[in-house]
Design an enzyme around this catalytic site. Structure first.
Site, PDB file in Angstrom:
ATOM      1  N   GLU A  17       1.817  22.148   7.427  1.00 54.95           N
ATOM      2  CA  GLU A  17       0.817  21.121   7.771  1.00 54.95           C
ATOM      3  C   GLU A  17       0.638  21.101   9.286  1.00 54.95           C
ATOM      4  OE1 GLU A  17       0.791  16.737   6.359  1.00 54.95           O
ATOM      5  OE2 GLU A  17       1.214  16.590   8.504  1.00 54.95           O
ATOM      6  N   ALA A  51      -7.647   9.019   9.875  1.00 55.69           N
ATOM      7  CA  ALA A  51      -8.337   7.932   9.190  1.00 55.69           C
ATOM      8  C   ALA A  51      -9.066   7.049  10.198  1.00 55.69           C
ATOM      9  CB  ALA A  51      -7.344   7.101   8.401  1.00 55.69           C
ATOM     10  N   GLY A 109      -5.549   6.736   2.490  1.00 55.80           N
ATOM     11  CA  GLY A 109      -5.451   6.393   3.917  1.00 55.80           C
ATOM     12  C   GLY A 109      -4.728   5.067   4.069  1.00 55.80           C
ATOM     13  N   TYR A 144       5.317   9.808  -3.454  1.00 53.07           N
ATOM     14  CA  TYR A 144       6.304   9.157  -2.590  1.00 53.07           C
ATOM     15  C   TYR A 144       7.663   9.052  -3.291  1.00 53.07           C
ATOM     16  CZ  TYR A 144       1.949   8.168  -0.296  1.00 53.07           C
ATOM     17  OH  TYR A 144       0.729   8.339   0.316  1.00 53.07           O
ATOM     18  N   HIS A 148       5.720   4.222  -2.644  1.00 50.42           N
ATOM     19  CA  HIS A 148       4.819   3.941  -1.518  1.00 50.42           C
ATOM     20  C   HIS A 148       5.192   2.573  -0.944  1.00 50.42           C
ATOM     21  CE1 HIS A 148       0.941   2.655   0.338  1.00 50.42           C
ATOM     22  NE2 HIS A 148       0.985   3.897   0.781  1.00 50.42           N
TER      23      HIS A 148
END
Ligand code: FAD
Length: 291
Positions: A17, A51, A109, A144, A148
């Site tokens: 990434e 975002a 986001g 997650y 989350h």
């Protein structure tokens, strides 16, 4: 090419990434970074999405295009949907199509600090459904291992994840975790809930103390005692902390691969040195598990 096909073809997928240049910086500022990371032999590279930024300023598509069209590596463009209208999203989707970007990581986001939300979507699954209407994209989604941060508990979060998976995602990428047992337990729970979608384990090499603060505020991942010891011991020695962080990430990856995990996503933080050191350490292992 859809990244799903890479999953079908390879025994183990290994990806990176990167993030686009921040502030007013032009893409040229990260040309070298992208070139170096592209040369490390990953199966694809994902590019984060800032975002809340304007469509015009957004450089995710530009960086994805550089990766795909100049360096010849498949790109996965992140895309978030809250505080975006359908019209805004359409502009980005068209940019992606024009640049031959075929894979999107569909995200909600983060909710901004002032709590204000507008736009046409509240959750990632709505974006997934919208993308399916808009074109023939390969679609990935986030998950997650510790739940989350906005969800009441992990079981509730997994129920929500099931909705995303049922909307039709090709595979999932996890938030970073620093304790592999958390990941293994999570996979068990997902399987018990009927989720068997391919999952990429997200590994972030922690090489400075600032990253720990970001983890605490942004995602709340558990920091194991073993890692706290490393930070406390080397926090005033930049190079020692960097090398210990690299070694820790390598140890995590070796354990994951030895345990049969089929995909690793390395959060490079745009640091080619660190990414290269990790690749050097695991290259023969990756070769072996792919034979
Ligand atoms: P969702 O899946 O929509 O979930 C958000 C929350 O809502 C969760 O608590 C979930 O349990 C809950 N929920 C879901 N559906 C429902 C429902 N129907 N009713 C009630 N509650 C529901 N952020 C960026 O800004 N840019 C990036 O490039 C980026 N890349 C990321 C990459 C990865 C691999 C990961 C793990 C995260 C990334 N993020 C990024 C962060 C992400 O945007 C945030 O974690 C965000 O808060 C949640 O996004 P999501 O897509 O998981 O949301």
């Amino acid at each position: 090419m859809k990244i799903k096909e890479i999953f079908d073809q390879k025994k183990v997928v290994f990806s990176f990434e990167v993030f686009p240049p921040k502030g007013g910086m032009t893409i040229e500022k990260i040309y070298n970074t992208i070139e170096e990371i592209s040369s490390l032999g990953g199966d694809y590279i994902s590019v984060t999405y800032g975002a809340g930024g304007s469509v015009r300023d957004n450089k995710t598509c530009e960086v994805s295009s550089l990766i795909k069209n100049k360096h010849g590596i498949e790109a996965l463009s992140h895309l978030t949907c809250i505080n975006s209208t359908k019209n805004n999203l359409d502009q980005i989707i068209n940019q992606l199509k024009d640049n031959n970007i075929e894979n999107i990581l569909a995200l909600r986001g983060d909710i901004p600090n002032n709590g204000e939300i507008y736009g046409d979507f509240k959750y990632a699954y709505e974006l997934i459904n919208y993308l399916k209407e808009k074109g023939n994209f390969g679609i990935a989604s986030a998950c997650y291992p510790e739940g989350h941060y906005q969800c009441e508990n992990i079981d509730e979060d997994i129920k929500r994840l099931k909705e995303k998976v049922d909307s039709g995602v090709d595979y999932l990428i996890t938030q970073l975790f620093l304790d592999n047992n958390i990941f293994y337990n999570y996979i068990d729970k997902l399987n018990k809930n009927g989720i068997y979608t391919p999952i990429e384990a997200g590994i972030m090499p922690i090489i400075n103390k600032k990253q720990i603060e970001t983890i605490n505020t942004l995602c709340g991942a558990t920091i194991p005692d073993k890692f706290i010891k490393i930070i406390n011991k080397y926090e005033h020695d930049k190079e020692a902390l960097r090398d210990a962080g690299i070694a820790y990430a390598v140890e995590q990856i070796v354990d994951l691969l030895s345990s049969g995990v089929k995909a690793i996503h390395l959060y490079t933080m745009n640091n080619p040195y660190v990414a290269k050191k990790i690749v050097e350490n695991i290259s023969s292992i990756l070769k072996s598990v792919n034979e």
